[in-house]
Design a protein around this motif. Structure first.
Motif, PDB file in Angstrom:
ATOM      1  N   ASN A   1     -44.530 -22.859  -6.306  1.00 54.10           N
ATOM      2  CA  ASN A   1     -44.664 -24.172  -6.945  1.00 54.10           C
ATOM      3  C   ASN A   1     -43.809 -24.226  -8.216  1.00 54.10           C
ATOM      4  O   ASN A   1     -43.074 -23.283  -8.515  1.00 54.10           O
ATOM      5  CB  ASN A   1     -46.136 -24.482  -7.239  1.00 54.10           C
ATOM      6  N   MET A   2     -43.935 -25.340  -8.944  1.00 52.01           N
ATOM      7  CA  MET A   2     -43.066 -25.517 -10.121  1.00 52.01           C
ATOM      8  C   MET A   2     -43.301 -24.450 -11.181  1.00 52.01           C
ATOM      9  O   MET A   2     -42.368 -23.958 -11.803  1.00 52.01           O
ATOM     10  CB  MET A   2     -43.277 -26.903 -10.714  1.00 52.01           C
ATOM     11  N   LYS A   3     -44.558 -24.121 -11.377  1.00 51.87           N
ATOM     12  CA  LYS A   3     -44.871 -23.070 -12.354  1.00 51.87           C
ATOM     13  C   LYS A   3     -44.216 -21.754 -11.933  1.00 51.87           C
ATOM     14  O   LYS A   3     -43.698 -21.008 -12.759  1.00 51.87           O
ATOM     15  CB  LYS A   3     -46.379 -22.874 -12.457  1.00 51.87           C
ATOM     16  N   GLY A   4     -44.243 -21.512 -10.621  1.00 54.71           N
ATOM     17  CA  GLY A   4     -43.624 -20.298 -10.084  1.00 54.71           C
ATOM     18  C   GLY A   4     -42.122 -20.281 -10.389  1.00 54.71           C
ATOM     19  O   GLY A   4     -41.570 -19.258 -10.801  1.00 54.71           O
ATOM     20  N   VAL A   5     -41.474 -21.442 -10.214  1.00 52.17           N
ATOM     21  CA  VAL A   5     -40.035 -21.511 -10.499  1.00 52.17           C
ATOM     22  C   VAL A   5     -39.802 -21.213 -11.981  1.00 52.17           C
ATOM     23  O   VAL A   5     -38.897 -20.461 -12.347  1.00 52.17           O
ATOM     24  CB  VAL A   5     -39.452 -22.900 -10.124  1.00 52.17           C
ATOM     25  N   GLU A   6     -40.676 -21.789 -12.810  1.00 55.06           N
ATOM     26  CA  GLU A   6     -40.525 -21.570 -14.254  1.00 55.06           C
ATOM     27  C   GLU A   6     -40.616 -20.075 -14.582  1.00 55.06           C
ATOM     28  O   GLU A   6     -39.867 -19.565 -15.416  1.00 55.06           O
ATOM     29  CB  GLU A   6     -41.623 -22.357 -14.989  1.00 55.06           C
ATOM     30  N   GLU A   7     -41.500 -19.404 -13.859  1.00 55.36           N
ATOM     31  CA  GLU A   7     -41.636 -17.959 -14.103  1.00 55.36           C
ATOM     32  C   GLU A   7     -40.437 -17.162 -13.585  1.00 55.36           C
ATOM     33  O   GLU A   7     -40.222 -16.029 -14.005  1.00 55.36           O
ATOM     34  CB  GLU A   7     -42.917 -17.440 -13.426  1.00 55.36           C
TER      35      GLU A   7
ATOM     36  N   LYS B   1     -49.112 -29.702  -3.832  1.00 54.19           N
ATOM     37  CA  LYS B   1     -48.983 -28.239  -3.674  1.00 54.19           C
ATOM     38  C   LYS B   1     -47.900 -27.664  -4.606  1.00 54.19           C
ATOM     39  O   LYS B   1     -47.857 -26.459  -4.859  1.00 54.19           O
ATOM     40  CB  LYS B   1     -48.703 -27.869  -2.221  1.00 54.19           C
ATOM     41  N   LEU B   2     -47.025 -28.546  -5.114  1.00 54.91           N
ATOM     42  CA  LEU B   2     -45.927 -28.050  -5.960  1.00 54.91           C
ATOM     43  C   LEU B   2     -46.209 -28.204  -7.454  1.00 54.91           C
ATOM     44  O   LEU B   2     -45.585 -27.531  -8.277  1.00 54.91           O
ATOM     45  CB  LEU B   2     -44.616 -28.775  -5.625  1.00 54.91           C
ATOM     46  N   GLY B   3     -47.118 -29.100  -7.808  1.00 51.44           N
ATOM     47  CA  GLY B   3     -47.452 -29.258  -9.222  1.00 51.44           C
ATOM     48  C   GLY B   3     -47.626 -30.706  -9.619  1.00 51.44           C
ATOM     49  O   GLY B   3     -48.008 -31.541  -8.801  1.00 51.44           O
ATOM     50  N   THR B   4     -47.309 -30.980 -10.880  1.00 52.44           N
ATOM     51  CA  THR B   4     -47.516 -32.322 -11.432  1.00 52.44           C
ATOM     52  C   THR B   4     -46.254 -32.744 -12.185  1.00 52.44           C
ATOM     53  O   THR B   4     -45.359 -31.934 -12.391  1.00 52.44           O
ATOM     54  CB  THR B   4     -48.667 -32.294 -12.452  1.00 52.44           C
ATOM     55  N   MET B   5     -46.266 -34.009 -12.630  1.00 54.68           N
ATOM     56  CA  MET B   5     -45.143 -34.485 -13.449  1.00 54.68           C
ATOM     57  C   MET B   5     -45.052 -33.677 -14.750  1.00 54.68           C
ATOM     58  O   MET B   5     -43.968 -33.439 -15.266  1.00 54.68           O
ATOM     59  CB  MET B   5     -45.304 -35.976 -13.768  1.00 54.68           C
ATOM     60  N   GLU B   6     -46.202 -33.268 -15.257  1.00 57.15           N
ATOM     61  CA  GLU B   6     -46.206 -32.465 -16.497  1.00 57.15           C
ATOM     62  C   GLU B   6     -45.527 -31.116 -16.221  1.00 57.15           C
ATOM     63  O   GLU B   6     -44.765 -30.622 -17.043  1.00 57.15           O
ATOM     64  CB  GLU B   6     -47.632 -32.204 -17.006  1.00 57.15           C
ATOM     65  N   ASP B   7     -45.802 -30.560 -15.042  1.00 60.94           N
ATOM     66  CA  ASP B   7     -45.149 -29.286 -14.687  1.00 60.94           C
ATOM     67  C   ASP B   7     -43.633 -29.470 -14.608  1.00 60.94           C
ATOM     68  O   ASP B   7     -42.867 -28.599 -15.008  1.00 60.94           O
ATOM     69  CB  ASP B   7     -45.638 -28.763 -13.321  1.00 60.94           C
TER      70      ASP B   7
ATOM     71  N   GLU C   1     -41.851 -31.654 -16.250  1.00 60.35           N
ATOM     72  CA  GLU C   1     -41.308 -31.744 -17.618  1.00 60.35           C
ATOM     73  C   GLU C   1     -41.242 -30.381 -18.282  1.00 60.35           C
ATOM     74  O   GLU C   1     -40.278 -30.050 -18.973  1.00 60.35           O
ATOM     75  CB  GLU C   1     -42.165 -32.697 -18.455  1.00 60.35           C
ATOM     76  N   SER C   2     -42.278 -29.607 -18.052  1.00 67.07           N
ATOM     77  CA  SER C   2     -42.304 -28.280 -18.647  1.00 67.07           C
ATOM     78  C   SER C   2     -41.171 -27.428 -18.057  1.00 67.07           C
ATOM     79  O   SER C   2     -40.469 -26.703 -18.775  1.00 67.07           O
ATOM     80  CB  SER C   2     -43.682 -27.675 -18.367  1.00 67.07           C
ATOM     81  N   LEU C   3     -40.948 -27.567 -16.744  1.00 68.08           N
ATOM     82  CA  LEU C   3     -39.884 -26.796 -16.092  1.00 68.08           C
ATOM     83  C   LEU C   3     -38.508 -27.216 -16.626  1.00 68.08           C
ATOM     84  O   LEU C   3     -37.667 -26.371 -16.948  1.00 68.08           O
ATOM     85  CB  LEU C   3     -39.965 -26.997 -14.567  1.00 68.08           C
ATOM     86  N   THR C   4     -38.287 -28.526 -16.729  1.00 69.00           N
ATOM     87  CA  THR C   4     -36.958 -28.957 -17.203  1.00 69.00           C
ATOM     88  C   THR C   4     -36.749 -28.513 -18.659  1.00 69.00           C
ATOM     89  O   THR C   4     -35.651 -28.109 -19.029  1.00 69.00           O
ATOM     90  CB  THR C   4     -36.735 -30.481 -17.064  1.00 69.00           C
ATOM     91  N   GLU C   5     -37.833 -28.535 -19.442  1.00 69.88           N
ATOM     92  CA  GLU C   5     -37.684 -28.073 -20.834  1.00 69.88           C
ATOM     93  C   GLU C   5     -37.328 -26.593 -20.880  1.00 69.88           C
ATOM     94  O   GLU C   5     -36.441 -26.179 -21.629  1.00 69.88           O
ATOM     95  CB  GLU C   5     -38.979 -28.323 -21.608  1.00 69.88           C
TER      96      GLU C   5
END
Ligand code: GLC
Length: 671
Positions: free
Chosen positions: A141-147, A188-194, A196-200
């Protein structure tokens, strides 16, 4: 004319239309905060100017940057909009919303916009390297990509294309290209907040983020589609609805089919609604009707909403299809260009740091117009699709003649144009080649396509490729092809046969193709997994949601177990990764790789070797690439001094260069 001046009458150039209450209130607010003196009986030009002054003076206080951009583009935007829609109130609404989205844009993004405005060529350097990935396949998911951003950085990637992640219904998603809600991320992938956090987080690491904007259609599960299905006329008018097959049949006479085997035809009968609806792609992807200005406005708001989440590059999906006219092919119509130009202007006003990437999978003469003109640009970047397909043709034939011709065409285009170069993407390879030229060599289109498809499935004797057909159409004999780069280069076959020599050759081939791709002008984009030579994934056949669509063969999950081997030079993954890293490093260090360098092809007097020259600011590099499994002699004759191979450091003349099987050189002139 949508806005009146504070005093006096003025002539209007377009029909007067009743403004919505909201717009009237806005105008009133503007009038009250700043009275602008306007002479009675002014000329249309004066009136227009006064109108702009009025808008700008009020907003000036709030934000200069917006006002300046708005002023710069207002005339053209209005002209295009009114010409297309003849609807002043909708135009006024659009303008108001541009400001609203500008206001909503984060300060950090506004600062980036200003920085990029000062250096509008920022994306034309040799520093960008892209990677496209499906979020779930890459990291869940998006958090996973961020990690996993460290891994992306380690791949030298600073432009990551997050494949469609907006809300869609599983089993009716077309890989996410059937969007049910443009403002919601798939659960399953996250939220709009995720997001934004990923793009940041990406921006902190200087990584640009690309996303798809699927504007040709919505999913049948989109709110508009649901209402249209219930018979709500307002929503039906956002699509193409017909209560009998007369007009659909007329369209079918001239409109080609996108998915002739998996989704034949361009219309779908909705028994519950008693109507046909236009569906150029899958039956659950309903084409939007851009003749309705409500569709255009709302889709622009969706675009700006997403851009404001920190997106740097917006990929406009299936853009040639967005305007339909009976009696035409419904592709590349002139109104499409009006819409793309308006979209460019809108982004220049609200978010000028954002780039538009057009997905135009067509022959070269249809692709290039999407750049617009130098004065009136449309897309910033386009896919180099014909070069990609012609590359694989050269692989299958060991003949680089057609490829050279194609590269010459691309190299002769204005240097302002930036192409996205790639070997493979998430879609199939359609064999869109120059059959006119092939015909002169005695090659017939139908049999040549059949040969290519046979070859890449591994049927031809000397083929090491593995993969599957896509949308094989028994009527036309046409079929496209799916498979990963590594599988097409022989990694899968060599692995299966546990043949180490064959594996070495396959990796060499794969690396050579990347080296050649990096030599082209533009931005190279890898497909996630290519950096570790990931092979085809056949597990899609066991998933009913995917089984029908063989494109999933090259959309497998990234194997983190294999990715863990990138530092081990004795593994396939380590070999591929490290050799690619070396190429990436060279590309970023050598200025001759900038997108606007001179680039040309050279005679080699050998049908299997391709030579490409690049020159910029005193630096000259010649790339020589062998597309055959035999050692070849490239009879280039650059008798102008000594060259150094940037890969091995070997010094040599660029005259009569012997290139090993599937080998290559990056020869830099040193003396
Ligand atoms: C684009 C996408 C493709 C999708 C189609 C319909 O061509 O790349 O995957 O099927 O649009 O949205």
């Amino acid at each position: 004319m949508s806005r009146k001046s504070t005093k006096g009458k003025k002539k209007t150039t377009a029909k007067k239309v009743q403004k919505p209450a909201e717009v009237n209130a806005k105008i009133k607010e503007i009038k009250e905060t700043k009275a602008v003196e306007v002479k009675v009986q002014e000329t249309p030009v004066q009136a227009e100017k006064a109108e702009k002054t009025e808008i700008s003076e009020n907003r000036d206080k709030r934000d200069r940057a917006f006002v300046e951009r708005f002023e710069r583009h207002f005339d053209e935007l209005k002209w295009l909009y009114i010409e297309l829609y003849e609807n002043d109130s909708m135009f006024a609404e659009l303008c108001d919303n541009l400001y609203r989205f500008y206001e909503e844009r984060r300060d950090g993004l506004k600062a980036l916009d200003r920085e990029r405005e000062k250096d509008p060529s920022w994306y034309k350097s040799n520093e960008l390297l892209g990677m496209m990935l499906y979020i779930d396949n890459f990291a869940g998911n998006m958090k996973g990509v961020e990690e996993k951003l460290d891994y992306i950085e380690k791949c030298s990637v600073n432009y990551v294309h997050l494949m469609p992640f907006l809300d869609t219904v599983e089993g009716r998603s077309d890989g996410g290209y059937a969007v049910a809600d443009f403002r919601k991320v798939q659960e399953k992938l996250g939220t709009m907040e995720d997001l934004e956090s990923l793009t940041e987080s990406c921006h902190k690491k200087q990584i640009n983020v690309c996303m798809d904007f699927v504007m040709n259609h919505t999913s049948e599960d989109h709110e508009w589609a649901k209402r249209a299905r219930q018979g709500d006329g307002e929503y039906m008018s956002r699509y193409f609805f017909f209560n009998n097959d007369t007009i659909p049949n007329m369209y079918e006479r001239t409109v080609p089919q996108v998915f002739p085997a998996t989704a034949p035809g361009n219309f779908t009968w909705l028994p519950d609604a008693g109507h046909f609806v236009m569906t150029s792609f899958y039956p659950y992807q309903w084409d939007l009707n851009y003749k309705n200005p409500r569709v255009f406005n709302e889709m622009m708001y969706n675009f700006l909403f997403l851009a404001n989440k920190g997106i740097d590059i917006v990929r406009i999906d299936a853009v040639p299809y967005i305007w339909k006219e009976l009696g035409t092919q419904c592709r590349n119509l002139k109104q499409v260009h009006t819409i793309v130009r308006m979209m460019r202007i809108i982004s220049e006003i609200v978010c000028p740091g954002v780039l538009l990437l057009g997905e135009v999978v067509m022959e070269p003469e249809k692709v290039v117009p999407y750049f617009g003109t130098v004065e009136k640009p449309e897309c910033h970047m386009l896919y180099n699709v014909t070069t990609m397909a012609t590359t694989w043709h050269s692989v299958a034939t060991r003949d680089v003649g057609l490829l050279r011709k194609q590269l010459d065409i691309v190299n002769s285009l204005p240097k302002e144009y930036v192409f996205l170069n790639y070997l493979r993407c998430h879609d199939d390879i359609g064999w869109g080649l120059d059959y006119g030229t092939l015909g002169m060599e005695g090659k017939d289109e139908r049999s040549h396509k059949k040969y290519l498809n046979d070859y890449f499935q591994g049927y031809a004797g000397d083929s090491v490729s593995r993969g599957e057909l896509y949308n094989s159409d028994p009527v036309s004999g046409d079929a496209r092809f799916c498979g990963t780069t590594a599988s097409m280069c022989g990694v899968e076959k060599a692995g299966f046969e546990q043949n180490e020599d064959a594996m070495e050759r396959a990796i060499q081939f794969d690396v050579m193709l990347h080296a050649y791709m990096f030599m082209q002008s533009g931005i190279p984009v890898l497909y996630s997994g290519d950096e570790i030579a990931q092979v085809n994934d056949y597990s899609y056949k066991e998933d009913w949601k995917k089984a029908e669509d063989s494109r999933y063969i090259h959309r497998g999950k990234l194997s983190w177990e294999n990715a863990a081997k990138i530092d081990d030079p004795d593994t396939v993954e380590g070999k591929m990764f490290q050799r690619l890293s070396q190429l990436e490093k060279i590309r970023k260090e050598e200025k001759a790789f900038v997108s606007y360098a001179d680039a040309w092809t050279m005679d080699t007097w050998d049908e299997s070797t391709l030579a490409i020259g690049r020159y910029y600011d005193g630096d000259k590099i010649i790339g020589v690439f062998n597309f055959s499994e035999y050692d070849r002699m490239a009879w280039i004759n650059e008798d102008d001094g000594l060259y150094e191979d940037l890969i091995t450091g070997q010094k040599m003349q660029a005259v009569g260069v012997k290139v090993p099987a599937h080998g290559f050189y990056y020869l830099k002139k040193v003396e």
